[in-house]
Design a protein around this motif. Structure first.
Motif, PDB file in Angstrom:
ATOM      1  N   ASP B 254       0.744  -1.477  -0.214  1.00 48.37           N
ATOM      2  CA  ASP B 254      -0.358  -0.135   0.004  1.00 48.37           C
ATOM      3  C   ASP B 254       1.305   1.524   0.115  1.00 48.37           C
ATOM      4  N   ALA B 255       1.747   1.146   0.459  1.00 53.18           N
ATOM      5  CA  ALA B 255       3.116   2.106   0.970  1.00 53.18           C
ATOM      6  C   ALA B 255       3.390   2.782  -0.537  1.00 53.18           C
ATOM      7  N   GLN B 256       3.900   1.697  -1.563  1.00 49.24           N
ATOM      8  CA  GLN B 256       4.156   1.543  -2.537  1.00 49.24           C
ATOM      9  C   GLN B 256       2.579   2.482  -3.691  1.00 49.24           C
ATOM     10  N   ALA B 261       1.127   6.665  -6.745  1.00 51.09           N
ATOM     11  CA  ALA B 261      -0.315   7.605  -6.943  1.00 51.09           C
ATOM     12  C   ALA B 261      -0.580   8.801  -7.518  1.00 51.09           C
ATOM     13  N   LYS B 262       0.637   9.262  -7.149  1.00 54.87           N
ATOM     14  CA  LYS B 262       1.226  11.197  -7.136  1.00 54.87           C
ATOM     15  C   LYS B 262       0.789  11.172  -8.124  1.00 54.87           C
ATOM     16  N   ARG B 296      -6.095  -0.450  -7.893  1.00 49.56           N
ATOM     17  CA  ARG B 296      -5.606   0.207  -6.455  1.00 49.56           C
ATOM     18  C   ARG B 296      -4.995   1.751  -6.484  1.00 49.56           C
ATOM     19  N   MET B 297      -4.500   1.983  -8.261  1.00 46.69           N
ATOM     20  CA  MET B 297      -4.113   3.516  -7.339  1.00 46.69           C
ATOM     21  C   MET B 297      -5.099   4.439  -7.618  1.00 46.69           C
ATOM     22  N   LYS B 298      -6.858   4.275  -8.220  1.00 44.93           N
ATOM     23  CA  LYS B 298      -7.224   5.269  -7.976  1.00 44.93           C
ATOM     24  C   LYS B 298      -7.945   4.888  -6.809  1.00 44.93           C
ATOM     25  N   LYS B 299      -8.301   3.968  -5.621  1.00 46.57           N
ATOM     26  CA  LYS B 299      -8.866   4.109  -4.642  1.00 46.57           C
ATOM     27  C   LYS B 299      -7.794   4.686  -3.921  1.00 46.57           C
ATOM     28  N   ALA B 300      -6.058   4.570  -4.393  1.00 46.86           N
ATOM     29  CA  ALA B 300      -5.464   5.285  -3.605  1.00 46.86           C
ATOM     30  C   ALA B 300      -5.756   7.058  -4.115  1.00 46.86           C
TER      31      ALA B 300
END
Lengths: 350, 350
Positions: B254-256, B261-262, B296-300
């Protein structure tokens, strides 16, 4: 501490200033057409079922060529540039210290330029089947083709940066402040995978000349005599030969010399040919062999010239003369020779 | 006989006509600056006295980069293109059937383009020391790094030219009449010489982004997830990530994901992902893994997009979609995405 920082910054500005100034002076470059393609290549069946890469065909012996045609390119004969041992077409591009290389310089002088990665090198790929055979145990390790991997120490002396590793000739023309960038150009040489001779490269160079409907072939060092070898394969597309710093084959027959003598030929050597200790290359001997070659060409009625730079008063040039600090001046000498001997124009460089 | 010759000539004219027409239509190209350089590279001591290549230092892990900056290049974010397995930067140049590739297309759309040969491939060279050790008997042959040498048969199915070798999809977009020219681009892949992961390439890609003061990294296939891997090394110079047809790493923490995601991210897949028999690549599985990654990128909170071409009504694209017959159209889609998501411009392609 602050003074030291300022001095370092000043030194950095002074070092990069020439490259920046040149880029600004040169201005935009307009290209009529550019791209890349392959010459030659044939199918080869490899492998065993169940063992990577599996049974099937691969393509080998193709030669990758990258080109640019300037707007007035059709007024001139294309120039094909081929690099030497342990190098790629990077040889002719941006110099280690950030100036334009011969490829862009020639394009800016209206010449179509074709850069070829030798067969078995760089983007041309190589035939890995003997390596794969050794890995799976069907070929003995000592049968591996010899991979030439030039060290910095070998490069320093072979490329004549100085009398021995770590020492620089006082008049050295190579941009030594950027020697680490040059080392990055040195890559493993797999020519031995082609057999006892790199004949595939000679064949593709000859075929490229035909494809271009006539071209000047230029070789350097390992490939220095490739224009001549290509002309012995098929002279039809070869309008000129430029051979830079290599041993000339002393075994040419009179018939071969007679065939080559129909093509204008320039041989070029730099400085300090006999001034390096412990080099694996003997440049004085190479120079002597090429003087003999040029003499034989002349006696056979050929238009052949030995351009030994120190004899023209140009001192300190390394084996990598196309990257030396005076590379533009040397390019002009080559272009003038092309104008006079291949294109038969008056007045040389415009 | 004469009729047959005429028909053959007509067929030849029809086949080459599109490429010629396009070249004429495109017209001259003006470049502000071009050249090549290396990113990274470190010294390594090799060899034994008396055994070629002798004791000394070589440079390894350098990455060769070739670039063109168009006249309006400083109005746009540079695009770094990195090729896939068993290929070189040739991937992005002239297509097998002679049209301009994405590199020139992007330059003509005012984008600075940087083509990188992966570390250990083509003009970047490779570390040959383990091969040399095997040759002189100090390393066992079965310890040789695995050289990937894709056969035509492997290429046909992995690159999705048809359902199986020798058969072509009816709507196939790859220019199959030039498939032999494509095979010449396939060269041995030595990534295994870099260790279990091609981390050196990720590092140099991240460093290139910093050197360029911000760039969009684009990867394909083997290098498809390299933009993300580079962003995990150092995101400072990465303004966008474009990942084309690869497996997405399911092991991201999740940290990665939060770090990635930035950065605006585009993932792109072509057609027939599940329609090929006996391929060593499972593209349907890769597609599923990347859908999960994008979710996952979108959710982050990330700006991530899955561009599945058939979902846009664009059918028949192969794995080599940058060389497909509709490559210009696909390039426009990518450029529009860059304009909207990285450069935040309105209206897409100008």
């Amino acid at each position: 501490m602050r003074h030291r920082v300022i001095i370092t910054l000043l030194a950095a500005v002074l070092l990069v200033a020439p490259a920046i100034a040149q880029t600004k002076k040169l201005g935009p470059l307009t290209i009529k057409e550019q791209g890349s393609f392959f010459v030659g290549g044939e199918n080869k069946t490899i492998g065993q079922v169940g063992v990577p890469p599996g049974t099937g065909e691969i393509t080998v012996n193709q030669m990758y060529v990258q080109y640019q045609i300037p707007m007035k390119g059709d007024q001139h004969v294309p120039v094909v540039m081929v690099h030497g041992c342990c190098l790629s077409s990077k040889t002719w591009e941006t110099t280690p210290d950030g100036r334009i290389g011969w490829s862009e310089y020639f394009v800016r002088k209206d010449r179509p330029v074709y850069l070829a990665d030798q067969v078995s090198r760089a983007r041309s790929g190589f035939d890995a089947t003997s390596l794969l055979d050794i890995r799976r145990g069907t070929l003995a390790p000592d049968k591996m083709p010899m991979i030439l991997d030039a060290t910095h120490q070998v490069g320093w002396t072979v490329f004549r940066f100085g009398p021995k590793y770590g020492e620089v000739f006082p008049d050295e023309q190579f941009p030594m402040q950027a020697v680490d960038e040059f080392y990055k150009q040195m890559i493993p040489d797999l020519n031995s995978t082609l057999g006892p001779q790199p004949r595939a490269t000679w064949q593709q160079m000859a075929a490229l000349g035909v494809k271009l409907n006539g071209a000047i072939l230029m070789g350097h060092s390992e490939s220095g005599f490739f224009p001549e070898q290509a002309a012995l394969v098929n002279p039809a597309g070869i309008k000129g030969m430029i051979s830079i710093e290599m041993p000339c084959d002393p075994g040419m027959t009179d018939a071969q010399i007679a065939q080559l003598a129909k093509i204008p030929t320039l041989v070029m050597f730099g400085d300090h040919l006999g001034d390096v200790q412990g080099s694996i290359a003997n440049w004085a001997q190479s120079f002597a062999s090429c003087n003999t070659f040029v003499d034989r060409m002349k006696k056979a009625g050929g238009d052949a010239e030995m351009m030994h730079l120190p004899a023209l008063g140009i001192k300190g040039n390394s084996h990598m003369l196309m990257q030396d600090k005076n590379s533009d001046q040397l390019a002009d000498l080559v272009i003038s020779w092309i104008d006079k001997h291949v294109e038969k124009r008056k007045g040389g460089v415009k």
